[in-house]
Every structure is written in C-alpha cells, then in structure tokens.
Design a protein around this motif. Structure first.
Motif, PDB file in Angstrom:
ATOM      1  N   PHE A 283       0.845  -1.181   0.000  1.00 21.52           N
ATOM      2  CA  PHE A 283       0.000   0.000   0.000  1.00 21.52           C
ATOM      3  C   PHE A 283       0.886   1.238   0.000  1.00 21.52           C
ATOM      4  N   ALA A 284       0.449   2.274  -0.709  1.00 20.48           N
ATOM      5  CA  ALA A 284       1.150   3.558  -0.750  1.00 20.48           C
ATOM      6  C   ALA A 284       0.113   4.669  -0.731  1.00 20.48           C
ATOM      7  N   GLU A 285       0.504   5.834  -0.243  1.00 20.85           N
ATOM      8  CA  GLU A 285      -0.425   6.965  -0.175  1.00 20.85           C
ATOM      9  C   GLU A 285      -0.438   7.785  -1.452  1.00 20.85           C
ATOM     10  N   ASP A 286       0.686   7.945  -2.123  1.00 20.01           N
ATOM     11  CA  ASP A 286       0.755   8.752  -3.344  1.00 20.01           C
ATOM     12  C   ASP A 286       1.258   7.866  -4.478  1.00 20.01           C
ATOM     13  N   LEU A 287       0.339   7.205  -5.128  1.00 19.28           N
ATOM     14  CA  LEU A 287       0.682   6.231  -6.162  1.00 19.28           C
ATOM     15  C   LEU A 287       1.389   6.884  -7.350  1.00 19.28           C
ATOM     16  N   ASP A 288       0.946   8.057  -7.745  1.00 22.38           N
ATOM     17  CA  ASP A 288       1.564   8.730  -8.890  1.00 22.38           C
ATOM     18  C   ASP A 288       3.034   9.054  -8.618  1.00 22.38           C
ATOM     19  N   GLN A 289       3.310   9.561  -7.424  1.00 19.13           N
ATOM     20  CA  GLN A 289       4.694   9.900  -7.072  1.00 19.13           C
ATOM     21  C   GLN A 289       5.555   8.641  -7.017  1.00 19.13           C
ATOM     22  N   LEU A 290       5.051   7.576  -6.395  1.00 13.05           N
ATOM     23  CA  LEU A 290       5.809   6.330  -6.309  1.00 13.05           C
ATOM     24  C   LEU A 290       6.065   5.755  -7.694  1.00 13.05           C
ATOM     25  N   HIS A 291       5.055   5.756  -8.532  1.00 10.08           N
ATOM     26  CA  HIS A 291       5.198   5.241  -9.897  1.00 10.08           C
ATOM     27  C   HIS A 291       6.298   6.015 -10.629  1.00 10.08           C
ATOM     28  N   GLY A 292       6.272   7.341 -10.513  1.00 10.92           N
ATOM     29  CA  GLY A 292       7.286   8.174 -11.147  1.00 10.92           C
ATOM     30  C   GLY A 292       8.676   7.934 -10.577  1.00 10.92           C
ATOM     31  N   ASP A 293       8.768   7.832  -9.247  1.00 11.26           N
ATOM     32  CA  ASP A 293      10.065   7.581  -8.604  1.00 11.26           C
ATOM     33  C   ASP A 293      10.667   6.260  -9.069  1.00 11.26           C
ATOM     34  N   LEU A 294       9.846   5.216  -9.086  1.00 13.65           N
ATOM     35  CA  LEU A 294      10.355   3.917  -9.510  1.00 13.65           C
ATOM     36  C   LEU A 294      10.757   3.934 -10.977  1.00 13.65           C
ATOM     37  N   SER A 295       9.970   4.589 -11.806  1.00 10.67           N
ATOM     38  CA  SER A 295      10.318   4.703 -13.230  1.00 10.67           C
ATOM     39  C   SER A 295      11.649   5.415 -13.398  1.00 10.67           C
ATOM     40  N   ASN A 296      11.859   6.493 -12.641  1.00  5.89           N
ATOM     41  CA  ASN A 296      13.116   7.239 -12.706  1.00  5.89           C
ATOM     42  C   ASN A 296      14.313   6.439 -12.216  1.00  5.89           C
ATOM     43  N   LYS A 297      14.057   5.426 -11.381  1.00  2.71           N
ATOM     44  CA  LYS A 297      15.135   4.565 -10.882  1.00  2.71           C
ATOM     45  C   LYS A 297      15.291   3.312 -11.744  1.00  2.71           C
ATOM     46  N   ASN A 298      14.677   3.343 -12.921  1.00  2.00           N
ATOM     47  CA  ASN A 298      14.758   2.241 -13.888  1.00  2.00           C
ATOM     48  C   ASN A 298      14.189   0.926 -13.376  1.00  2.00           C
ATOM     49  N   VAL A 299      13.147   1.030 -12.549  1.00  2.00           N
ATOM     50  CA  VAL A 299      12.410  -0.153 -12.112  1.00  2.00           C
ATOM     51  C   VAL A 299      11.336  -0.423 -13.167  1.00  2.00           C
ATOM     52  N   LYS A 300      11.175  -1.675 -13.521  1.00  2.00           N
ATOM     53  CA  LYS A 300      10.133  -2.051 -14.481  1.00  2.00           C
ATOM     54  C   LYS A 300       8.777  -1.907 -13.796  1.00  2.00           C
ATOM     55  N   VAL A 301       7.950  -0.967 -14.293  1.00  2.00           N
ATOM     56  CA  VAL A 301       6.635  -0.721 -13.695  1.00  2.00           C
ATOM     57  C   VAL A 301       5.553  -0.861 -14.756  1.00  2.00           C
ATOM     58  N   GLY A 302       4.390  -1.313 -14.319  1.00  2.00           N
ATOM     59  CA  GLY A 302       3.225  -1.373 -15.189  1.00  2.00           C
ATOM     60  C   GLY A 302       2.459  -0.065 -15.112  1.00  2.00           C
ATOM     61  N   GLU A 303       1.445   0.049 -15.941  1.00  2.00           N
ATOM     62  CA  GLU A 303       0.606   1.249 -15.920  1.00  2.00           C
ATOM     63  C   GLU A 303      -0.277   1.245 -14.679  1.00  2.00           C
ATOM     64  N   ILE A 304      -0.632   2.429 -14.236  1.00  2.00           N
ATOM     65  CA  ILE A 304      -1.584   2.558 -13.133  1.00  2.00           C
ATOM     66  C   ILE A 304      -2.967   2.245 -13.688  1.00  2.00           C
ATOM     67  N   VAL A 305      -3.664   1.327 -13.022  1.00  2.00           N
ATOM     68  CA  VAL A 305      -5.004   0.951 -13.465  1.00  2.00           C
ATOM     69  C   VAL A 305      -5.990   1.145 -12.309  1.00  2.00           C
ATOM     70  N   ASN A 306      -7.230   1.392 -12.674  1.00  2.00           N
ATOM     71  CA  ASN A 306      -8.296   1.537 -11.682  1.00  2.00           C
ATOM     72  C   ASN A 306      -8.951   0.190 -11.450  1.00  2.00           C
ATOM     73  N   MET A 307      -8.968  -0.229 -10.208  1.00  2.00           N
ATOM     74  CA  MET A 307      -9.618  -1.470  -9.801  1.00  2.00           C
ATOM     75  C   MET A 307     -10.761  -1.094  -8.863  1.00  2.00           C
ATOM     76  N   PRO A 308     -11.701  -2.003  -8.622  1.00  3.25           N
ATOM     77  CA  PRO A 308     -12.800  -1.674  -7.703  1.00  3.25           C
ATOM     78  C   PRO A 308     -12.321  -1.225  -6.321  1.00  3.25           C
ATOM     79  N   ALA A 309     -11.193  -1.785  -5.860  1.00  2.00           N
ATOM     80  CA  ALA A 309     -10.699  -1.435  -4.527  1.00  2.00           C
ATOM     81  C   ALA A 309      -9.795  -0.208  -4.529  1.00  2.00           C
ATOM     82  N   GLY A 310      -9.392   0.282  -5.707  1.00  2.00           N
ATOM     83  CA  GLY A 310      -8.515   1.446  -5.782  1.00  2.00           C
ATOM     84  C   GLY A 310      -7.558   1.364  -6.952  1.00  2.00           C
TER      85      GLY A 310
END
Length: 125
Positions: A79-106
C-alpha cells in the motif's frame, strides 16, 4: 490463534542485489541480518517499526535444504499513499513498472525487482 502476518519469505538468486533493490529503489530498511553457517537471511521492511517484514533467503541453498518446497514468488500487495509519485520515482530509478489501473478497490500498478519477480502497489489514503 494467529493474530498477524509476521514475516514473508522471499527466495532470491542474489541476496546482495535484492537488498540493494529493496533499500535503494523502494526505500526499505534492513532490520536484521543473520548468518548461521552457509545460511544467511536478511530481514527488510518498509519502516523500522513495521509489523510485517520480508526475509530474503538464498533460493539455491533453500532448494538444497528443503527439496520440494515451493520457492515461487509470493503475490504481495503493498500500500502507498501517493501512487503517482511512487510510480514516477520507480520509473526514474529504472524499475520495471506497469501502468496505473483503476480497480474496484482502488488504483494499482505492478513492478518487478531485478530478478523479474512481480509485486503490486495499491493506493491507500
């Protein structure tokens, strides 16, 4: 009666690289490191006071010690509070990340460690 999840075993090919991934790219902390002969395990957690931690074990050694043990990657949801920031941080650190998707739970995205083990992160505010 069980009242919480204490530790999750994660079997990796290279413990040192795994520690670097989790600490440098995701900001986890090394809680402890133990050596007992050839056996070495490293406890990591997102915060020093976390109730649940991850133990990094040497996959090859565990396979020899316990043939038949399922050494597959556990399906973990963080769990994370700021998903957009975490996604960007991981991308900038060359971590393989998937797209952010909307699920029923969040909102959620997945990421892979350096051994291509996949995990997920969900936004919890």
């Amino acid at each position: 009666m069980i009242n919480k999840v204490g530790q999750i075993m994660l079997y990796v090919n290279n413990q040192d690289e795994a520690v670097n991934f989790w600490t440098e790219k995701l900001g986890f902390h090394v809680i402890s490191e133990e050596n007992n002969g050839p056996m070495r395990w490293i406890e990591i957690a997102p915060t020093k006071g976390a109730e649940t931690s991850i133990i990094l074990h040497n996959k090859e050694l565990i396979a020899k010690m316990s043939p038949g043990l399922n050494l597959g990657t556990p399906s973990l949801m963080f769990f994370a509070e700021d998903l957009d920031q975490l996604h960007g941080d991981l991308s900038n650190k060359n971590v393989k990340v998937g797209e952010i998707v909307n699920m029923p739970a969040g909102r959620v995205f997945n990421f892979a460690d350096d051994e291509d083990n996949y995990f997920a992160v969900m936004e919890k505010k």
